[in-house]
Scaffold this motif. Structure first.
Motif, short mmCIF file in Angstrom:
data_model
loop_
_atom_site.label_atom_id
_atom_site.label_comp_id
_atom_site.label_asym_id
_atom_site.label_seq_id
_atom_site.Cartn_x
_atom_site.Cartn_y
_atom_site.Cartn_z
N LEU A 220 41.78 35.70 34.05
CA LEU A 220 40.80 36.21 35.03
C LEU A 220 39.86 37.22 34.36
O LEU A 220 38.64 37.18 34.57
N LEU A 221 40.44 38.10 33.56
CA LEU A 221 39.61 39.09 32.86
C LEU A 221 38.65 38.40 31.88
O LEU A 221 37.48 38.77 31.77
N ARG A 222 39.18 37.39 31.22
CA ARG A 222 38.36 36.66 30.23
C ARG A 222 37.15 36.04 30.92
O ARG A 222 36.01 36.18 30.47
N ARG A 223 37.41 35.36 32.04
CA ARG A 223 36.31 34.69 32.76
C ARG A 223 35.36 35.72 33.37
O ARG A 223 34.14 35.52 33.36
N ALA A 224 35.92 36.82 33.88
CA ALA A 224 35.06 37.86 34.46
C ALA A 224 34.13 38.42 33.39
O ALA A 224 32.96 38.68 33.65
N LYS A 225 34.66 38.57 32.19
CA LYS A 225 33.83 39.09 31.10
C LYS A 225 32.69 38.10 30.80
O LYS A 225 31.53 38.50 30.69
N GLU A 226 33.04 36.81 30.70
CA GLU A 226 32.00 35.81 30.42
C GLU A 226 30.94 35.78 31.51
O GLU A 226 29.76 35.61 31.25
N LEU A 227 31.38 35.94 32.76
CA LEU A 227 30.44 35.84 33.89
C LEU A 227 29.82 37.19 34.24
O LEU A 227 29.08 37.30 35.21
N GLU A 228 30.16 38.23 33.46
CA GLU A 228 29.67 39.58 33.71
C GLU A 228 29.98 40.05 35.13
O GLU A 228 29.14 40.60 35.84
N ALA A 229 31.21 39.81 35.54
CA ALA A 229 31.66 40.21 36.88
C ALA A 229 32.57 41.43 36.77
O ALA A 229 33.11 41.72 35.70
N HIS A 230 32.71 42.14 37.87
CA HIS A 230 33.64 43.29 37.92
C HIS A 230 34.94 42.84 38.59
O HIS A 230 34.94 42.15 39.60
N LEU A 231 36.06 43.28 38.00
CA LEU A 231 37.37 42.95 38.55
C LEU A 231 38.06 44.24 38.95
O LEU A 231 38.26 45.13 38.11
N HIS A 232 38.39 44.35 40.22
CA HIS A 232 39.02 45.59 40.70
C HIS A 232 40.46 45.35 41.10
O HIS A 232 40.75 44.38 41.79
N GLU A 254 43.56 46.02 25.40
CA GLU A 254 43.60 44.96 24.38
C GLU A 254 42.22 44.83 23.74
O GLU A 254 41.20 44.95 24.44
N PRO A 255 42.17 44.58 22.41
CA PRO A 255 40.87 44.52 21.72
C PRO A 255 39.90 43.57 22.42
O PRO A 255 38.70 43.86 22.53
N GLU A 256 40.41 42.46 22.94
CA GLU A 256 39.55 41.46 23.59
C GLU A 256 38.77 42.04 24.78
O GLU A 256 37.68 41.57 25.10
N PHE A 257 39.36 43.05 25.46
CA PHE A 257 38.73 43.56 26.69
C PHE A 257 38.12 44.95 26.51
O PHE A 257 37.76 45.59 27.49
N ARG A 258 38.00 45.39 25.25
CA ARG A 258 37.49 46.75 25.04
C ARG A 258 36.03 46.91 25.46
O ARG A 258 35.61 47.97 25.86
N ASP A 259 35.25 45.82 25.35
CA ASP A 259 33.86 45.98 25.80
C ASP A 259 33.57 45.17 27.06
O ASP A 259 32.44 44.80 27.32
N GLY A 260 34.56 44.92 27.83
CA GLY A 260 34.36 44.27 29.12
C GLY A 260 35.54 43.42 29.50
O GLY A 260 36.40 43.18 28.66
N PRO A 261 35.62 43.00 30.72
CA PRO A 261 34.67 43.19 31.80
C PRO A 261 34.77 44.60 32.42
O PRO A 261 35.72 45.32 32.14
N SER A 262 33.80 44.92 33.26
CA SER A 262 33.87 46.14 34.06
C SER A 262 35.09 46.00 34.98
O SER A 262 35.32 44.94 35.54
N SER A 263 35.91 47.07 35.05
CA SER A 263 37.13 46.97 35.86
C SER A 263 37.40 48.28 36.57
O SER A 263 36.81 49.31 36.22
N GLY A 264 38.33 48.22 37.51
CA GLY A 264 38.63 49.44 38.24
C GLY A 264 40.02 49.46 38.83
O GLY A 264 40.70 48.43 38.91
N VAL A 265 40.44 50.67 39.22
CA VAL A 265 41.76 50.86 39.83
C VAL A 265 41.59 51.72 41.09
O VAL A 265 40.48 52.17 41.39
N VAL A 266 42.71 51.92 41.78
CA VAL A 266 42.68 52.67 43.04
C VAL A 266 43.63 53.85 42.97
O VAL A 266 44.75 53.73 42.45
N LEU A 267 43.20 54.98 43.49
CA LEU A 267 44.04 56.17 43.58
C LEU A 267 44.24 56.48 45.07
O LEU A 267 43.27 56.53 45.82
N GLN A 268 45.51 56.69 45.47
CA GLN A 268 45.81 56.90 46.90
C GLN A 268 46.12 58.38 47.17
O GLN A 268 47.16 58.89 46.76
N ALA A 269 45.24 59.03 47.92
CA ALA A 269 45.38 60.49 48.13
C ALA A 269 46.53 60.85 49.05
O ALA A 269 46.91 62.02 49.10
#
Ligand SMILES: Cc1cc2nc3c(=O)[nH]c(=O)nc-3n(C[C@H](O)[C@H](O)[C@H](O)COP(=O)(O)OP(=O)(O)OC[C@H]3O[C@@H](n4cnc5c(N)ncnc54)[C@H](O)[C@@H]3O)c2cc1C
Length: 443
Positions: A220-232, A254-269
């Protein structure tokens, strides 16, 4: 200007920008049903049980029988509900009531769900974009118990990435949604749940779930990187925390994902340990050689009842705050820490609480930040009006948009209804007509 004064000013400006109460009769009915449910715990319970049972009912007659039985448990019934109860006494009445109930539940589900499949969702997603809101797509489906279900979820995620990436180049330019001071923001944004990517999620052995989920996440990360998509990566209940964080830390480094895709995580207050979780995240981000900054979506947390019940069952003290104002205060503290840590992170504040949002905007401005460097996120169906107000005041806003069928959507729908009508919730208070001073008061 003093921070509280600035919060009040921003909060009032947003409040004034909220669209006027709807003249659309269907929306007005929705609001009325929500308001009745938020006042009456028995009616709320009856409605939830109806929503829960709808996909499993065999006929309209059957559905009306359920509705009649649930409503029978409501003590002090408003006249409209009394009329519905009477109708459920005859066969013809039940048919009519069944049609109305099925229509009502479907309508309610469609308020939260943008489409049954990514393709069906393309039109509403484009309309949101045109109206000034970016989106994040969430493919509905509850916890995965078999390997086949996990494979299917991963395949649906890939399909969604492809469908969206093919559609978005035809969308019009919306510079406010596509750029912040750190660079370009992807138009395609998909939220994924780690528990749906593996049937092996166990808090006592997080590495098992992690390794299994990693194998499905990597493509999923690989394809998101190719398609310039963000994965959260969404955050679920605390049992899933370690698996989720280990997966994020391991994969994104991982070296493969160091320059993409844009990604994110969640913090629960709402988690007492969330300040330490942010320490850990900050340390990781500082040490990582990844180029795109990690997006952190700050939420209060959607599993409050689950965490409290689970802890009580084991005789533990709950991992979440038990007073709502403590969660609200911690949310503000984490907001300030996240904004102060930029450009290490991109910050997304996900809340329907006008005070929490106004506080984030005020802190950002008072510390010299630009509005475009703060993303505000809402849930489709719950925050639609807020989204319009935020967009009209020039803020960058993103709507979280579930995609899936009615059956998959039921658990989601029940959770959202519970949240929306609980006594403690901001939306409940707003619906009960609390004055603006109270809505914007410091927690
Ligand atoms: C775009 C978006 C994405 C989201 N993604 C996630 C996600 O990945 N994971 C996740 O867990 N949630 C997620 N949520 C849901 C979120 O955690 C909240 O449940 C929801 O937004 C309600 O919080 P609020 O600030 O809007 O409303 P408010 O009414 O201000 O806050 C309600 C919240 O306060 C907390 N609370 C309620 N009662 C108490 C109490 N007695 N003591 C202490 N705390 C209490 C709970 O967290 C409850 O949800 C997301 C929300 C949005 C808008």
């Amino acid at each position: 200007m003093d921070l509280e004064q600035l919060i009040s000013e921003i909060g009032r400006e947003l409040h004034a920008a909220l669209p006027r109460p709807s003249r659309n009769p269907v929306k007005a009915m929705d609001a009325r049903a929500m308001e009745m449910a938020s006042r009456d715990a028995e009616l709320r319970a009856a409605l939830f049980r109806l929503v829960d049972v709808t996909p499993a009912t065999r006929s309209l007659d059957d559905l009306a029988r359920h509705l009649g039985a649930y409503l029978g448990e409501v003590g002090d019934r408003p006249p409209s509900i009394d009329a519905a109860m009477k109708a459920s006494g005859s066969r013809a009445g039940r048919q009519a009531l069944g049609v109305a109930a099925a229509g009502g539940v479907r309508h309610m589900a469609h308020r939260f769900i943008v489409g049954e499949s990514p393709r069906a969702a393309l039109k509403p997603l484009r309309e949101l974009w045109e109206g000034g809101a970016a989106t994040s797509v969430d493919l509905l489906g509850e916890a995965t118990v078999t390997r086949e279900e996990a494979d299917r979820y991963a395949a649906r995620c890939l399909e969604a990435l492809e469908e969206l990436a093919a559609a978005v180049p035809k969308w019009p330019n919306r510079p406010a949604l596509e750029q912040d001071s750190l660079g370009r923001l992807p138009r395609v944004n998909l939220s994924v749940k780690v528990s749906a990517l593996t049937p092996l999620m166990r808090p006592e052995a997080p590495e098992k779930g992690r390794d299994d989920a990693v194998a499905r996440m990597r493509p999923l990360l690989r394809r998101a990187k190719e398609l310039e998509a963000h994965l959260h990566i969404d955050m679920e209940s605390l049992d899933a925390f370690e698996t989720t964080m280990e997966l994020v830390h391991e994969l994104l480094d991982e070296p493969e994902f160091r320059d993409g895709p844009s990604s994110g995580v969640v913090l629960q207050a709402y988690l007492r340990e969330s300040p330490e979780q942010l320490d850990r995240l900050t340390e990781w981000a500082r040490a990582s050689s990844r180029k795109p900054p990690l997006t952190v979506r700050l939420v209060k947390g959607a599993y409050w009842d689950h965490e409290v019940v689970e802890a009580r069952q084991h005789g533990w003290s709950p991992p979440v705050f038990e007073v709502k104002a403590d969660s609200d205060r911690n949310f503000e503290e984490l907001t300030r820490r996240l904004l102060d840590a930029r450009p290490l992170f991109r910050v997304a504040i996900a809340s329907h609480n006008l005070r929490s949002i106004a506080h984030a905007i005020a802190w950002n401005r008072s510390t010299g930040g630009e509005d475009r460097d703060l993303e505000l996120q809402i849930l489709r169906g719950l925050g639609d009006e807020l989204q319009q107000a935020l967009a009209s005041c020039g803020h960058r806003v993103r709507a979280y948009c579930p995609v899936g069928d009615l059956v998959a959507g039921m658990a989601y729908l029940v959770r959202r209804l519970l949240e929306n009508t609980s006594n403690d919730s901001f939306l409940g208070e707003q619906q009960r007509g609390a004055p603006i001073e109270e809505l914007l008061a410091a927690p």
